[in-house]
Structure formats: structure tokens, C-alpha cells
Write an enzyme that holds these catalytic residues in place. Structure first.
Site, PDB file in Angstrom:
ATOM      1  N   LYS A 285       6.663   9.924  -6.151  1.00 21.16           N
ATOM      2  CA  LYS A 285       7.748   9.072  -5.667  1.00 21.16           C
ATOM      3  C   LYS A 285       9.058   9.577  -6.297  1.00 21.16           C
ATOM      4  O   LYS A 285       9.113   9.818  -7.495  1.00 21.16           O
ATOM      5  CB  LYS A 285       7.480   7.624  -6.060  1.00 21.16           C
ATOM      6  CG  LYS A 285       8.331   6.611  -5.359  1.00 21.16           C
ATOM      7  CD  LYS A 285       7.770   5.198  -5.508  1.00 21.16           C
ATOM      8  CE  LYS A 285       8.588   4.199  -4.698  1.00 21.16           C
ATOM      9  NZ  LYS A 285       7.978   2.838  -4.737  1.00 21.16           N
ATOM     10  N   GLU A 371      -0.781 -11.364  -1.717  1.00 17.84           N
ATOM     11  CA  GLU A 371      -0.225 -12.729  -1.766  1.00 17.84           C
ATOM     12  C   GLU A 371      -1.306 -13.785  -1.536  1.00 17.84           C
ATOM     13  O   GLU A 371      -1.296 -14.844  -2.162  1.00 17.84           O
ATOM     14  CB  GLU A 371       0.877 -12.868  -0.702  1.00 17.84           C
ATOM     15  CG  GLU A 371       2.181 -12.154  -1.048  1.00 17.84           C
ATOM     16  CD  GLU A 371       2.158 -10.677  -0.709  1.00 17.84           C
ATOM     17  OE1 GLU A 371       1.163 -10.197  -0.123  1.00 17.84           O
ATOM     18  OE2 GLU A 371       3.151  -9.979  -1.044  1.00 17.84           O
ATOM     19  N   ARG A 399       2.434 -14.710   4.350  1.00 20.20           N
ATOM     20  CA  ARG A 399       1.128 -14.035   4.432  1.00 20.20           C
ATOM     21  C   ARG A 399       0.028 -14.911   3.814  1.00 20.20           C
ATOM     22  O   ARG A 399      -1.158 -14.687   4.058  1.00 20.20           O
ATOM     23  CB  ARG A 399       1.211 -12.683   3.724  1.00 20.20           C
ATOM     24  CG  ARG A 399      -0.057 -11.899   3.863  1.00 20.20           C
ATOM     25  CD  ARG A 399       0.098 -10.433   3.724  1.00 20.20           C
ATOM     26  NE  ARG A 399       0.686  -9.791   4.906  1.00 20.20           N
ATOM     27  CZ  ARG A 399       0.829  -8.471   4.984  1.00 20.20           C
ATOM     28  NH1 ARG A 399       0.491  -7.733   3.948  1.00 20.20           N
ATOM     29  NH2 ARG A 399       1.332  -7.911   6.048  1.00 20.20           N
TER      30      ARG A 399
END
Ligand SMILES: Cc1ncc(C[n+]2csc(CCOP(=O)(O)OP(=O)(O)O)c2C)c(N)n1
Ligand SMILES: CC(=O)[C@@H](O)[C@H](O)COP(=O)(O)O
Ligand SMILES: [Mg+2]
Length: 640
Positions: A285, A371, A399
Site C-alpha cells: 500500500k 459490522e 450493514r
């Protein structure tokens, strides 16, 4: 415009068709030019940088090898799609990223045929790609579906639901796991450790790769023997990969920055008869930009920055961010209450819980992008006597709605929901707007729903949540900075269901919830200047309502207006229902509700979004004057 990078090859590539005219040996230069363009563009716009830098080679290779857009490429989250957008005809608009009227910061169907599926919430790509794959298969149409999903996104259950179902797609489905060993923060959990083991056990996989290559060269009768050897080799690599157990052919790990590795592997996978195939790609990244590579978060989300130094533009010092007011307030509360614990779903800094984690590491839980699990985990903690705070952005809590209903509200468990990014959020646009939490929470029996009007109110509401053990309670607050009020040294426990009068008047009553209070007070000034005496109430609670206060206001003023940073079905609906149940409207009261419009608003500056939504001071004044002008005789006439 700062001098743009020299990109002679990229200048000739408007679409993947142009890209595929290049020779393989030109792709390295193309990728270097693409990376420079991404850095240059995001330096101007700000946005998600680290993840895009990590997939420059992968993006190039995918569009080079696969026949996009016939082959459907689905990015997971989509925050890494800037290189993809540049290669798919949108380079001319890349410097409008995440601005009003500009490109979305995520993939978006309406933007391009190369964006077959919109994203922004994570872990949806395999399910969507499977849909495209099966549709093509059923229709006998050509075209594979390629899902590119990160290691962070792979921590969400939805990804496994899709993989569990993928067998039917056969070789129409390709999943590319982009493993950069980062989520927004470092990744957590068993999966992350597992992926690290796979990557570190490279020598075994080298053996397997060699065997596979041999197998492919042998005449068919030897394939069985080679396969058995491969089974044995696979047994040597931790009992085969999790993905193979789910029915995928696993290929990898391979170096996601090495085009000499990527291209032949993707070509083999493209032409394979077997499937579905998962390619495990290892990337970095922030790759190729030293300030990003050196930073802890790899420049996941950045402000505009100086490309030479990497220094991000700093907003002038102002009031604290709500997320930090929350995190610090909770950390203080937890210092004297061992039952308080805090849960985030992969957003420690965004929720401000990094402050809590620093103070109480043993009571801090980052569950990854999960979640649903976070909410039910909190319910278990509450059922066993803890005081759990589940800190999840409004949009991401969507969610876990059934977990809120089924595991928390029905059982009346004292889970505390800290709902950040409530209301419109600006550059992230419609996918991240926190528009619906009052609607979807205040409709639930047992639920208490609060909205902080400023950062001092947030401190009081955190304290109120701590002491609320009789059932679930939620406090919502917006993205960004407070209004600059002093934070209370000693937080107050608010009386549940009690609002507060901020300004007393006679003719107009504005009933505000949350941080629209500032605009309500501005509107009151304007109305007073027009000779209209105006009351302003901060209701604090969408549920339970302060019925006594609302009743007083609605029966003593000519016009009443509710205002909230939420969609229909929230505060206004509850006040209307109360007024209708009590016949308060029958007496000729002019009652108007002001809420978000019935549309998904694109990205822009938040203040412009609220202007577009008709929720600023001018709109409040307009609504009041219109209500006052409204001729009830006309209504009576219409009835006749
Ligand atoms: C359902 C959901 N929860 C949280 C987020 C916030 N979020 C955006 S990107 C990200 C990390 C994604 O990690 P990974 O998939 O590994 O992608 P990378 O940034 O490493 O390329 C998170 C948690 C989200 N987009 N969707
Ligand atoms: C891509 C994603 O979903 C997150 O990075 C999100 O953009 C963070 O939002 P904030 O910037 O409001 O924390
Ligand atoms: Mg990652």
C-alpha cells in the site's frame, strides 16, 4: 497547475484498447507513468492514495490481459480505482475527483462502462462478480468476471458467503486477492495472520508452482500423478489454502508489482478451463511514493499535498473533531468504570477509538470490517454485564441492521451505539452519507436515539450513554469539527427524553435535532429581523420525544418547523405522528418538517450539500414564510 509529470506512453492510452496495443516490454514504463499521474492528481484533489498506488501494476495487467469491459472488472470498496479511472477514459477528469460535479472517489456505474458495479462499502465485489459471471453463463454470452478484493475487505463475512456460492461460476469467475497487509489500520484477526503465513511459506508454494508447471507440460495420463503430488505438496502448506477448501483454485502468492509475473499468470488464468480461481497477489500500500510508504496509514486518505515533500495541507487549527471528542470522552469515562469497552469495525482512527485504545488497550476491540459481528459481539458483552460502546459510522451501521434489531433491541440489551458521520459527509458522497440512522433506529422499540448539537453536547451524551443500563441507546454526531463551544469539565447525565429551549419566542417554533441547531439559530435571527418572534428548541432526543416540550411549542406558536440531518421517517415523522395522535394539527397549526431530500446526493462540500438539501438558514426562513403565507381558506376552498 503544478508541472505535470511527463507521460508519453500514457498520453497515447485513453482506453484499455489503446493499452492492449502496447508491447509487454512497454508496460513497466506505462505503469511508472500511471503512478506518477495518480500522485500528481491526488496531490491536487486529496482522496484515497495508498490503495491506488498499490494496484498500479495490477490495474495495468488486468486491463492488458482481460478484455474489459466485456470481461467485467469489479473493484472491492473502489477507493483504489484511480489508476483504473485514468486507464478507462477518465484521465481528463481525474483532477475533479470527489468534488461537486466531478468524478466519484469510488467506482460508479453511471460514470463508465468500465465500472460495471458501484462500490464504496467493502466486501461486495465477489457477490457482484458472481452475478455477472452467472448471467453471462446463463445467456451464453462471452465474458468473465474479475473481483479485486483487499485483505481488509476479506475480513467481512459477505466475502465468504459469495465464495461459498462460487462453484457454479466455474472459470467465468476470477477473484484477485490484493494482499497488502493493511486495512485502513494494520489488519486484524486470524485471516490476516493466515495470509501472512501463506506469504511467508513461499518456498512450499514455489514447489507447488514448479509441480503445476511440470504437470501442465506432461501428457494428460500423468496429470493424475502430478495432481496427487500437488495434493501432497499442498498438505505441506498448512493443509491447503482456505480458499481451495472453499472450492477455488488457488494461485499464488505472486508479486503484485512484478509485471513479468503478473502478465503470464493472468494469461494462464484467463485461458484456464478450471475455475473459479483465486489469485493471491502481494502488494505494498502506497507503493512507489516514499511519503506514503513511510507513513503508518500508507496515505490511505489524504488532504491535498505537496507532491515533492508529501506534506499534506493542514486545515487551520479550529475546534476539535467530533471523533476525537468522543474517543477522549469515552477514555475518561472508562478510567473510572471497568465495565466500559469499545468496539470498532476497522476504523480506529476514524471513530476516535484510537484514543480509547491508547488508554485502555485491553478493553478495545478492532474486529476488522465486520459490522454485523461487532454489533452482536457487543450484545454478548452487554448481556454479560459490560458497558459496550459500538462505534460505527452511520452508513456502515446499515450493514448490521438486523443485528441491531434481533440481537440488541428485541432483547433490550444495553449496547451503546456511537454513530459518527451522521448526516451528509462531503467528498465521499452518497455511499457514505449518514442519512438513515434516525429513521432505522428510532422506529425500534426499546431504542433511545440522541443527536449532539455540538461537541459539548456530545460529551454529555457519552456520559448519559455510560449510565444507561436499561436498554440500547445511540448518539449520533457529524463528520468533522465541532462548533467551538467549551467542553464541559464535568459531564452531565441528561434526562432521557428531555430536550432544551435555546431561545424563547412567540410566533415561530423551530424544533431542531443535532447540529442543524446552528442554522436554526441563524434562521431565527433572520425571522426576528422580519418581526417574527422565534423560539428554538434543541430536542436532543429523536426517541423518546420530549412530548411536553413539543406539545407546548405546537400549541402556543403559529408555525412550527422540525429540522434534522436525516431522511424522511426520522424526527419530523415522529413529531407529526405525535401531533396527529393528539389532534394538535386539527387546531390549524402550521407544522412543517425539514429533512434530507428523497435522493442520493453526490459528493460536494458539506455546506453546499446541505444548501442543495434545503436545510440551511435561508431554507428554514423560506419554509416558515411559505407556511405563514399558506392560505388555509384556499385549502378549505379546495375541499368544497
Ligand atoms: C462495510 C465497510 N466498512 C468499513 C469501510 C471503511 N473502509 C474503507 S477502505 C477500508 C480498508 C480496506 O482494506 P483493504 O480491503 O485491504 O484495501 P486496501 O485499502 O488495503 O487497498 C475500510 C475499513 C468500508 N468501506 N465498508
Ligand atoms: C474508503 C472508505 O470507506 C473510508 O476510507 C472512508 O472514506 C473514510 O471516511 P472518513 O474520511 O469520513 O473517515
Ligand atoms: Mg489491504
Amino acid at each position: 497547475m503544478a508541472d505535470l509529470p511527463a507521460t508519453p506512453l500514457l498520453d497515447a492510452v485513453r482506453t484499455p484498447d489503446d493499452l492492449r496495443k502496447l508491447k509487454p516490454e512497454q508496460l513497466r514504463q506505462l505503469a511508472d507513468e500511471l503512478r506518477a499521474e495518480v500522485i500528481s492528481a491526488v496531490g491536487v484533489t486529496g482522496g484515497h492514495l495508498g490503495s491506488g498506488l498499490g494496484v498500479v501494476e495490477l490495474t495495468t495487467a488486468i486491463h492488458y490481459v482481460f478484455d474489459t469491459p466485456t470481461d467485467r472488472l469489479v473493484w472491492d470498496v473502489g477507493h483504489q480505482c484511480y489508476p483504473h479511472k485514468i486507464l478507462t477514459g477518465r484521465r481528463d477528469r481525474i483532477r475533479t475527483l470527489r468534488q461537486g460535479g466531478g468524478l466519484s472517489g469510488f467506482t460508479k456505474r453511471s460514470e463508465s462502462e468500465y465500472d460495471p458495479f458501484g462500490a464504496a462499502h467493502s466486501s461486495t465485489s465477489i457477490s457482484a462478480a458472481l452475478g455477472f459471471a452467472i448471467a453471462n453463463k446463463l445467456a451464453g454470452k462471452p465474458g468473465k468476471a474479475i473481483a479485486v478484493i483487499g485483505d481488509g475487505a476479506m475480513s467481512a463475512g459477505m466475502a465468504y458467503e459469495a465464495m461459498n456460492n462460487a462453484e457454479a461460476a466455474g472459470n467465468r469467475l476470477v477473484v484477485i486477492l490484493n494482499d497488502n497487509d493493511m486495512s485502513i489500520a494494520p489488519p486484524v484477526g486470524g485471516l490476516s495472520a493466515y495470509l501472512s503465513r501463506i506469504v511467508s511459506s513461499r518456498e512450499f508454494l514455489g514447489l507447488r508452482e514448479i509441480l503445476k508447471k511440470i504437470a501442465r507440460k506432461l501428457p494428460r495420463p500423468f496429470h493424475e500423478a502430478a495432481r496427487k503430488t500437488d495434493e501432497y505438496a499442498r498438505g505441506m502448506t498448512m493443509g491447503g489454502t482456505l480458499f481451495e477448501e472453499l472450492g477455488f483454485y488457488y494461485v499464488g502468492p505472486i508479486d503484485g508489482h512484478n509485471l513479468d509475473h503478473l502478465i503470464p499468470v493472468l494469461e494462464n488464468v484467463r485461458d484456464a478451463e478450471e475455475g473459479p480461481i483465486l489469485i493471491h497477489v502481494v502488494t505494498k500500500k502506497g507503493k512507489g511514493y516514499a511519503p506514503a510508504e513511510a507513513s503508518a496509514d500508507k496515505y490511505h486518505g489524504v488532504q491535498k499535498f505537496d507532491v515533492i515533500t508529501g506534506a499534506q495541507s493542514k486545515s487551520p487549527p479550529g475546534p476539535p473533531q467530533y471523533q476525537n471528542v468522543f474517543g477522549e470522552a469515552l477514555a475518561r469515562e472508562a478510567a473510572t468504570d471497568p465495565r466500559i469497552c469499545a468496539i470498532t469495525a476497522a476504523m480506529p482512527s476514524g471513530t476516535g477509538l484510537d484514543k480509547f485504545a491508547a488508554a485502555h488497550p485491553d478493553r478495545f476491540f478492532d474486529v476488522g470490517i465486520a459490522e454485523q459481528h461487532a454489533v452482536t459481539f457487543a450484545a454478548g458483552l452487554a448481556a454479560q454485564g459490560m458497558r459496550p460502546f459500538c462505534a460505527i459510522y452511520s452508513t456502515f451501521l446499515q450493514r448490521a441492521y438486523d443485528q441491531v434489531v434481533h440481537d440488541v433491541a428485541i432483547q433490550n440489551l444495553p449496547v451503546r451505539f456511537a454513530i459518527d458521520r451522521a448526516g451528509l459527509v462531503g467528498a465521499d458522497g452518497a455511499t457514505h452519507a449518514g442519512s438513515f440512522d434516525v429513521t432505522y433506529l428510532a422506529t425500534l422499540p426499546n431504542m433511545v436515539v440522541m443527536a449532539a448539537a455540538d461537541e459539548a453536547e456530545l460529551v454529555h451524551m457519552v456520559h448519559t450513554c455510560v449510565l444507561h443500563d436499561s436498554g440500547p441507546i445511540a448518539v449520533r454526531y457529524p463528520r468533522g469539527n465541532g462548533v467551538g463551544v467549551e467542553l464541559p469539565a464535568v459531564p452531565e447525565r441528561l434526562e432521557i427524553g428531555k430536550g432544551r429551549m435555546v431561545r424563547e419566542g412567540k410566533t415561530v417554533a423551530i424544533l431542531s435535532l443535532g447540529t442543524r441547531l446552528a442554522e436554526a439559530l441563524r434562521a431565527a435571527d433572520q425571522l426576528e429581523a422580519k418581526g417574527l418572534s422565534t423560539s428554538v428548541a434543541d430536542l436532543r432526543f429523536a426517541k423518546p420525544l420530549d412530548e411536553a416540550l413539543i406539545r407546548r411549542l405546537l400549541t402556543t406558536h403559529e408555525v412550527a418547523v422540525t429540522i434534522e440531518e436525516g431522511a424522511i421517517g426520522g424526527l419530523g415523522a415522529h413529531v407529526l405522528t405525535m401531533a396527529s395522535d393528539e389532534g394538535l394539527i386539527d387546531a390549524g397549526l402550521k407544522l412543517r418538517t425539514m429533512r434530507l431530500p428523497d435522493l442520493f446526493q453526490d459528493q460536494d462540500k458539506p455546506e453546499l450539500q446541505y444548501k442543495e438539501a434545503g436545510l440551511d438558514a435561508d431554507a428554514i426562513v423560506e419554509a416558515v414564510l411559505k407556511a405563514l403565507r399558506h392560505n388555509s381558506a384556499a385549502v378549505a376552498g379546495a375541499r368544497a
